[in-house]
Design an enzyme around this catalytic site. Structure first.
Site, PDB file in Angstrom:
ATOM      1  N   ARG A  71     -13.224  41.857  98.117  1.00  0.00           N
ATOM      2  CA  ARG A  71     -12.918  42.927  97.210  1.00  0.00           C
ATOM      3  C   ARG A  71     -12.471  44.256  98.109  1.00  0.00           C
ATOM      4  O   ARG A  71     -12.896  44.174  99.295  1.00  0.00           O
ATOM      5  CB  ARG A  71     -14.443  43.452  96.643  1.00  0.00           C
ATOM      6  N   TYR A 199      -7.215  38.383  94.520  1.00  0.00           N
ATOM      7  CA  TYR A 199      -8.725  38.070  94.891  1.00  0.00           C
ATOM      8  C   TYR A 199      -9.763  38.259  93.728  1.00  0.00           C
ATOM      9  O   TYR A 199      -9.600  39.382  93.186  1.00  0.00           O
ATOM     10  CB  TYR A 199      -9.272  38.898  96.005  1.00  0.00           C
ATOM     11  N   GLY A 200     -10.699  37.103  93.376  1.00  0.00           N
ATOM     12  CA  GLY A 200     -11.390  37.147  92.142  1.00  0.00           C
ATOM     13  C   GLY A 200     -12.039  38.610  92.123  1.00  0.00           C
ATOM     14  O   GLY A 200     -11.843  39.172  90.827  1.00  0.00           O
ATOM     15  N   GLY A 201     -12.694  39.124  92.956  1.00  0.00           N
ATOM     16  CA  GLY A 201     -13.415  40.303  92.665  1.00  0.00           C
ATOM     17  C   GLY A 201     -12.696  41.572  92.263  1.00  0.00           C
ATOM     18  O   GLY A 201     -13.322  42.500  91.554  1.00  0.00           O
ATOM     19  N   LYS A 208     -17.092  42.231  88.239  1.00  0.00           N
ATOM     20  CA  LYS A 208     -17.541  43.380  88.880  1.00  0.00           C
ATOM     21  C   LYS A 208     -17.056  44.710  87.965  1.00  0.00           C
ATOM     22  O   LYS A 208     -17.927  45.710  87.777  1.00  0.00           O
ATOM     23  CB  LYS A 208     -16.905  43.510  90.237  1.00  0.00           C
ATOM     24  N   HIS A 228     -26.616  44.355  89.616  1.00  0.00           N
ATOM     25  CA  HIS A 228     -26.105  43.391  90.393  1.00  0.00           C
ATOM     26  C   HIS A 228     -27.254  42.574  90.856  1.00  0.00           C
ATOM     27  O   HIS A 228     -27.792  42.627  91.936  1.00  0.00           O
ATOM     28  CB  HIS A 228     -25.587  44.073  91.556  1.00  0.00           C
ATOM     29  N   SER A 250     -23.684  41.606  98.331  1.00  0.00           N
ATOM     30  CA  SER A 250     -22.935  40.425  98.410  1.00  0.00           C
ATOM     31  C   SER A 250     -23.143  39.785  99.368  1.00  0.00           C
ATOM     32  O   SER A 250     -23.415  40.333 100.750  1.00  0.00           O
ATOM     33  CB  SER A 250     -21.534  41.016  98.252  1.00  0.00           C
ATOM     34  N   CYS A 252     -25.754  37.651 100.642  1.00  0.00           N
ATOM     35  CA  CYS A 252     -26.919  37.737 101.260  1.00  0.00           C
ATOM     36  C   CYS A 252     -27.935  36.752 100.726  1.00  0.00           C
ATOM     37  O   CYS A 252     -28.973  36.998 100.595  1.00  0.00           O
ATOM     38  CB  CYS A 252     -27.598  39.265 100.921  1.00  0.00           C
ATOM     39  N   GLY A 253     -27.276  35.761 100.060  1.00  0.00           N
ATOM     40  CA  GLY A 253     -28.127  34.610  99.692  1.00  0.00           C
ATOM     41  C   GLY A 253     -28.546  34.619  98.110  1.00  0.00           C
ATOM     42  O   GLY A 253     -29.611  34.080  97.638  1.00  0.00           O
ATOM     43  N   ASN A 256     -28.111  31.368  96.606  1.00  0.00           N
ATOM     44  CA  ASN A 256     -29.217  30.316  96.837  1.00  0.00           C
ATOM     45  C   ASN A 256     -30.556  30.554  96.238  1.00  0.00           C
ATOM     46  O   ASN A 256     -31.204  29.635  95.943  1.00  0.00           O
ATOM     47  CB  ASN A 256     -29.455  30.510  98.599  1.00  0.00           C
ATOM     48  N   ASP A 279     -25.840  36.621  89.667  1.00  0.00           N
ATOM     49  CA  ASP A 279     -25.078  37.578  90.085  1.00  0.00           C
ATOM     50  C   ASP A 279     -25.388  39.033  89.341  1.00  0.00           C
ATOM     51  O   ASP A 279     -25.306  40.132  90.050  1.00  0.00           O
ATOM     52  CB  ASP A 279     -23.516  37.331  90.283  1.00  0.00           C
ATOM     53  N   ARG A 373     -14.242  31.053  98.301  1.00  0.00           N
ATOM     54  CA  ARG A 373     -15.180  31.097  97.173  1.00  0.00           C
ATOM     55  C   ARG A 373     -15.010  29.521  96.203  1.00  0.00           C
ATOM     56  O   ARG A 373     -14.047  28.912  96.126  1.00  0.00           O
ATOM     57  CB  ARG A 373     -14.876  31.900  96.270  1.00  0.00           C
ATOM     58  N   GLY A 498     -35.501  27.554 100.092  1.00  0.00           N
ATOM     59  CA  GLY A 498     -36.723  26.867  99.324  1.00  0.00           C
ATOM     60  C   GLY A 498     -38.238  27.646  99.540  1.00  0.00           C
ATOM     61  O   GLY A 498     -38.639  27.793  98.904  1.00  0.00           O
ATOM     62  N   ASN A 500     -38.641  30.458 100.334  1.00  0.00           N
ATOM     63  CA  ASN A 500     -38.723  31.718  99.798  1.00  0.00           C
ATOM     64  C   ASN A 500     -39.744  31.718  98.420  1.00  0.00           C
ATOM     65  O   ASN A 500     -40.307  32.766  97.946  1.00  0.00           O
ATOM     66  CB  ASN A 500     -37.440  32.483  99.510  1.00  0.00           C
TER      67      ASN A 500
HETATM   68  C1  OXD Z   1     -19.532  39.900  95.357  1.00  0.00           C
HETATM   69  C2  OXD Z   1     -19.631  38.929  94.675  1.00  0.00           C
HETATM   70  O1  OXD Z   1     -18.703  40.557  96.010  1.00  0.00           O
HETATM   71  O2  OXD Z   1     -20.390  38.475  93.830  1.00  0.00           O
HETATM   72  O3  OXD Z   1     -20.888  40.650  94.963  1.00  0.00           O
HETATM   73  O4  OXD Z   1     -18.400  38.304  94.569  1.00  0.00           O
HETATM   74 MN    MN Z   2     -22.046  40.031  93.741  1.00  0.00          MN
END
Ligand code: OXD
Ligand code: MN
Length: 589
Positions: A71, A199-201, A208, A228, A250, A252-253, A256, A279, A373, A498, A500
């Protein structure tokens, strides 16, 4: 396919086509046959590559220009009539000026190309939460990605023909000229124009751009919230379900956490975790005074590196069919994909994310771009929750804010009330990652993880949070977490992934009034013994370290918050009051 008969839609498409001058216009009907045909074109031109169809059925490979891999926040603008409506944290250009500039760039940008018109819905069409848009694009990558990430096709055309309003999304890859790249939002016109990126974002405009930037603007006007945030469903041993939302910057897991596998001890007891979203959350207040959330997306656009059998087996399974991989490495022996930390067996005969020959066994270079990605259908996810498919909101018990912080931030604490929680979100900071261009690893303030995504003045956004709180009779409890705290040797103190769940369960117990807590200047913290660490090899001293509120570190935090706040001419009183209280409590420590 039923024709689009809505005059407003047809006039707009005609106007955009007169400007961009494509050779032809193709409307997406959402059918498999049509997508297959369009995919064939991309394979013939070499725009995309078909992967091993036995091992990865329906999967495709795509590379972006090496300068177009994340992004681009510097090139992202909010175009409101008044500058203060975009606020100090957004790039602002007046709408007339931006339209004039972009008309010049879009002029003839689709010559020799096909314009695809993608009618799409964010949210399940026909539900209270859903919003529709049309994206016009000259990129087949965008077409195939939007068909995964959103709900595309006939139902949306029917709604348009019935007169529904829609977000006008225009994208052209043009020449991928980074000097002329813009991701421009015109919230007052419900319009998004994006040019010179693939790019996707920057180009999957439902994500977004619509679901967060335009969404947050609409949410404020219409009394809901676009955030978000992931949405997680947690069922206890009695089969009772609770839902939590989590906002993390973005990479930061979030994905996951959204697909968390419970530790064995909890699995055996009957705990179950399912994924509603990874997301974005759209939230509305229900008639019972609670907050309800949906995931408006239809797929996952996840970071590939670091995804593996241990960190996120569910994401891995999700990507085994009908997935598009972008900027990962390729194994030329069996035409599959690879990325850093996927396993210990990188391809010898490979190609890196830029298409250069690459031997993963000997090369010191990375094979995949750190922000490479996968774009995968949510329905592939082994843990996807039934509620994802209905598109009806799920009641949220807790909202979690978090970031990537080596120091200062404890493992978990709870806000004293909604307004204090809003302050906690407003004061969030995190180390930057590869998801956006710029330096990686510097601490930056990122309120509610929305800094790059809030479509209007962030002070007004905080006020909207406060106002929403006033309308709820039974608001979610708000928590702050940090899975990334390190010790004096820079080793992570908490195992994460896990495990967490152990922290989430303390939160849910708090929501039920079942768990104890201790007051700290930051809020309520668990006592070390309140986190169930059965089956985990972690000492009570480590938990103490994870929960420690360090006076010197927090004096610095307070300074950082004050500096971040100084750019706002005003802030909601409730937010200021919480900040003042924190400052004086830290002084008293
Ligand atoms: C971001 C995403 O950049 O979700 O936050 O792709
Ligand atoms: Mn995101």
């Amino acid at each position: 396919m039923t024709m689009v008969t809505n005059r407003v839609v047809n006039d707009w498409v005609k106007e955009m086509a007169e400007m961009t001058k494509p050779d032809d216009i193709v409307w997406l009907d959402g059918s498999k046959e049509q997508l297959e045909q369009i995919k064939r074109i991309a394979l013939e031109t070499g725009e995309m590559i078909e992967l091993n169809q036995e091992k990865l059925p329906g999967c495709l490979y795509y590379r972006t220009n090496p300068k177009d891999v994340a992004r681009d926040e510097k090139r992202t603008v909010i175009c409101t009539t008044k500058k203060e409506d975009a606020g100090p944290t957004n790039n602002w250009v007046a709408p007339d000026e931006m339209y004039a500039k972009l008309r010049g760039l879009f002029d003839g940008s689709m010559k020799g190309r096909t314009m695809y018109a993608i009618p799409f819905s964010m949210g399940v069409p026909g539900t209270e939460f859903a919003k529709i848009g049309i994206e016009l694009t000259d990129s087949i990558y965008v077409v195939l990605s939007m068909a995964i990430m959103t709900r595309v096709g006939q139902e949306v055309i029917d709604e348009l023909n019935a007169g529904a309003d829609f977000t006008r999304c225009l994208h052209s890859k043009a020449q991928i000229n980074e000097q002329e790249k813009y991701i421009a939002h015109f919230p007052e016109d419900n319009t998004i124009w994006s040019i010179n990126s693939a790019y996707g974002g920057n180009v999957l405009l439902g994500k977004k751009c619509l679901a967060l930037r335009i969404g947050s603007y609409l949410g404020r006007q219409e009394g809901w919230m676009a955030e978000h945030m992931l949405i997680l469903k947690i069922e206890n041993e009695a089969g009772e379900a609770k839902y939590v939302c989590g906002a993390f910057p973005s990479a930061c897991g979030k994905t996951n956490l959204a697909m968390l596998t419970p530790p064995e001890y909890f699995r055996k007891k009957g705990y179950k975790v399912s994924t509603v979203g990874d997301d974005i959350s759209w939230l509305r207040i229900g008639s019972d005074g609670r907050l309800y959330a949906v995931n408006p997306e239809n797929g996952f656009f996840g970071v590939a590196p670091g995804t593996n059998e241990k960190s996120n087996p569910n994401a891995l399974r999700t990507t085994h069919k009908n997935t598009i991989f972008t900027n990962v490495a390729r194994n030329l022996d069996d035409n599959t994909v690879w990325w850093e930390k996927l396993d210990n067996d990188p391809p010898e005969n490979g190609e890196d994310w830029q298409g250069r020959p690459w031997n993963g066994k000997t090369s010191s270079e990375k094979g995949a771009h750190p922000n490479s990605r996968f774009t995968a259908p949510a329905e592939n996810c082994p843990t996807i929750a039934d509620e994802f498919f209905t598109g009806e909101g799920v009641p949220i018990s807790a909202i979690i804010f978090g970031g990537r912080r080596a120091k200062a931030e404890p493992l978990v604490y709870e806000a004293r009330d909604w307004n204090h929680g809003v302050f906690m979100g407003s004061a969030m900071a995190s180390e930057t990652t590869a998801a956006a261009n710029g330096k990686v690893g510097v601490v930056r303030h990122d309120p509610m993880a929305m800094l790059p995504f809030c479509g209007y003045n962030m002070a007004d956004y905080f006020q909207h949070w406060i106002d929403m709180g006033k309308k709820m009779t039974n608001p979610p409890k708000i928590f702050h977490v940090n899975w990334f705290r390190t010790d004096e040797n820079d080793e992570f103190l908490w195992p994460g992934f896990g495990d967490n769940l152990r922290v989430l369960l303390w939160m849910l117990d708090r929501c039920d009034g079942k768990a104890d807590a201790a007051e700290t200047p930051l809020g309520y913290e668990p006592k070390a013994e309140d986190i169930d660490v059965t089956g985990l090899d972690i000492s009570p001293e480590k938990i103490e370290k994870l929960l420690k509120v360090d006076k010197e570190a927090w004096k610095e935090e307070v300074k950082g918050i004050e500096e971040f706040y100084s750019q706002f001419p005003w802030l909601p009183k409730e937010v200021r009051d919480s900040f003042d209280k924190l400052k004086s409590e830290v002084e008293k420590m």
